[in-house]
Scaffold this motif. Structure first.
Motif, PDB file in Angstrom:
ATOM      1  N   LEU A  80     -16.287   1.001 -29.101  1.00 25.10           N
ATOM      2  CA  LEU A  80     -15.395   1.392 -30.246  1.00 25.10           C
ATOM      3  C   LEU A  80     -14.219   0.067 -30.032  1.00 25.10           C
ATOM      4  CD1 LEU A  80     -15.202   5.004 -30.428  1.00 25.10           C
ATOM      5  CD2 LEU A  80     -16.500   3.461 -31.774  1.00 25.10           C
ATOM      6  N   ARG A 125      -8.429  -1.895 -32.235  1.00 24.48           N
ATOM      7  CA  ARG A 125      -8.502  -3.423 -32.255  1.00 24.48           C
ATOM      8  C   ARG A 125      -7.344  -3.858 -31.503  1.00 24.48           C
ATOM      9  NH1 ARG A 125      -6.853  -3.835 -36.993  1.00 24.48           N
ATOM     10  NH2 ARG A 125      -8.873  -4.068 -37.857  1.00 24.48           N
ATOM     11  N   LYS A 163      -9.227   2.205 -38.235  1.00 25.61           N
ATOM     12  CA  LYS A 163      -8.751   1.576 -36.787  1.00 25.61           C
ATOM     13  C   LYS A 163      -7.578   1.352 -36.455  1.00 25.61           C
ATOM     14  CE  LYS A 163     -11.988  -1.684 -35.335  1.00 25.61           C
ATOM     15  NZ  LYS A 163     -12.875  -3.063 -35.297  1.00 25.61           N
ATOM     16  N   PRO A 182     -11.824   4.105 -33.179  1.00 28.97           N
ATOM     17  CA  PRO A 182     -12.091   2.502 -33.026  1.00 28.97           C
ATOM     18  C   PRO A 182     -10.554   1.905 -32.838  1.00 28.97           C
ATOM     19  CG  PRO A 182     -12.611   3.007 -35.376  1.00 28.97           C
ATOM     20  CD  PRO A 182     -12.291   4.425 -34.763  1.00 28.97           C
TER      21      PRO A 182
END
Ligand code: FAD
Length: 442
Positions: A113, A28, A3, A26
């Protein structure tokens, strides 16, 4: 796939996140608003436009117009949201700032995602990271970036213009007209006679400015965003060649010495910003002095102008031309913090950083767009300009390179053709390697 942490959901961070999730990676997103809100921001939305609502020229005769087109060809979320939230502004691309930000926010927050965390990041985290915290990067993170990259972050001043409600403008003085009557008459114009200009000038140069913090007093003003009072102090006629330029805006039979323009700021057509009137005057002084503008005597100010410290890195010491840091291959910087200047340029650097982070994680070489393109030219400029000479830079033809020489009057068209060719090659290369990118939920 690991991520990626994207710090900052401004123009660059939002675009970088989109490019990553579009490639199945993905993300964050860590954004400190609304928990902690830099003073220039007014909302909690992603990709907030903190000052003007204009993304500048949309013409391919202009480097920033070419940059926007390059972004469209590379599936930019920022450009899609801008095109869909366009408001009339002649040949410029101006947007409804609320609708624009809402579209970017919704697209990312609803993407499967994407994870969104609200907190202030105070240290560069481990793992793949794109830092896109902008010119108002919070102090603790700025200190950590400076420590870890061994660099000093530079500061300069930037300023924003006030916005008024249209129904408070007096149209017995103000009128719609475009300069030289080119295109639609999208701008509201306020003409000033000599006596009015003299009185306005005197009040403006003597008006009270907001206090500066001691450590900010010797900071530089960025020439492209100079406060109107600072411009006035440089000479009585300076404003008449800048934001108060009357040429092409006079009505038949009238001879004002100055004309002030207001540009639509929202789709509902209720708000207008005073073009080029970035300012550091105190709010009561803005109300008093700007109400001397004919037509704005009773204007209701929904937002006053503000002035802010801006930070940018000495990119040559810190970054490669791919926005990758010299510190570690999975750390990228994007946005105004890298030394590019402007909404479009910041978003464009996010696009390049997002694509290149994806490539690093896929074990591929990051792409250099090259100085044949506006995207590549800005990356080349920041990564190669000596830190002591670095000034945040808007897109311009001066930093691009024309591969085939041509006559001066053909140059702009040649730049546009060359950029289109190179971007097509890159897009085809990316598509062949990635497969047709999965564009996810929009
Ligand atoms: P931003 O859009 O500022 O986004 C950075 C994000 O990071 C913000 O949401 C912020 O809250 C977040 N953040 C900061 N620190 C942290 C942290 N430690 N942890 C988590 N989140 C954090 N450009 C123009 O083209 N036209 C203009 O009119 C214009 N006016 C400007 C006026 C002002 C007052 C300023 C400061 C800049 C202006 N600019 C303008 C310049 C620039 O283009 C914009 O600032 C642009 O928004 C930069 O995009 P960005 O993505 O790099 O940063």
């Amino acid at each position: 796939m690991s991520k990626v942490t994207v710090i900052g959901a401004g123009l660059a961070g939002s675009e970088a996140a989109w490019q990553l999730v579009s490639r199945g990676i993905p993300v964050r997103i860590i954004e400190m608003r609304p928990e902690k809100k830099p003073e220039a921001f007014h909302t909690d939305g992603f990709a907030e436009l903190v000052c003007s609502n204009s993304l500048r020229s949309d013409s391919l005769n202009n480097a920033v117009g070419i940059l926007k087109e390059e972004m469209r060809q590379l599936d930019s979320l920022i450009m899609k949201a801008a095109d869909e939230n366009r408001v009339p502004a002649g040949s410029a691309l101006a947007v409804d700032r609320a609708g624009f930000s809402e579209e970017v926010t919704k697209t990312l927050k609803e993407h499967p995602l994407v994870e969104v965390i609200t907190e202030e990041v105070t240290e560069i985290p481990d793992g793949p990271v794109i830092i896109a915290t902008g010119p108002l990067t919070s102090e603790k993170l700025a200190a950590d970036i400076m420590k870890k990259t061994g660099s000093e972050t530079f500061h300069f001043y930037d300023a924003a213009a006030p916005i008024v409600e249209k129904d408070s403008i007096d149209f017995s003085r103000a009128y719609y007209k475009s300069r030289y009557d080119k295109g639609d008459a999208d701008y509201i114009n306020c003409p000033m006679e000599q006596e009015e200009f003299d009185a306005f000038y005197e009040e403006l140069i003597h008006a009270k400015c907001a206090d500066l913090h001691d450590f900010e007093k010797d900071l530089k003003v960025f020439e492209g965003c100079m406060p109107i009072e600072e411009m006035a102090r440089r000479g009585k006629k300076t404003m008449l060649f800048g934001p108060m330029k009357p040429v092409g805006l006079r009505r038949e039979g009238e001879h004002p010495v100055a004309v002030i323009q207001l540009r639509q700021d929202d789709v509902a057509d209720t708000l207008y910003n005073i073009v080029g009137f970035q300012t550091h005057l105190t709010w009561p002084e803005q109300k008093r002095v700007f109400s001397m503008i004919p037509g704005l005597e009773n204007a209701r100010f929904v937002r006053y102008g503000v002035m802010h410290r801006n930070s940018y890195l000495p990119a040559k010491d810190v970054l490669l031309e791919t926005y990758q840091s010299r510190l570690r291959p999975d750390l990228f910087f994007a946005g105004q913090l890298t030394g590019v200047e402007g909404y479009v340029e910041s978003a464009a650097s996010g696009l390049a950083a997002g694509i290149n982070m994806a490539r690093v994680l896929q074990g591929r070489e990051p792409v250099k767009f090259g100085r044949q393109t506006a995207l590549g030219a800005q990356a080349h400029y920041i990564a190669n300009c000596e830190a002591k000479n670095l000034q945040p830079m808007n897109a311009n033809f001066g930093i691009m390179v024309l591969e085939e020489p041509c006559h001066k009057r053909e140059r702009k068209a040649a730049f546009a053709r060359q950029s289109a060719r190179r971007i097509r090659e890159i897009r085809e290369m990316l598509q062949a390697e990635d497969g047709e990118p999965e564009r996810g939920v929009r």
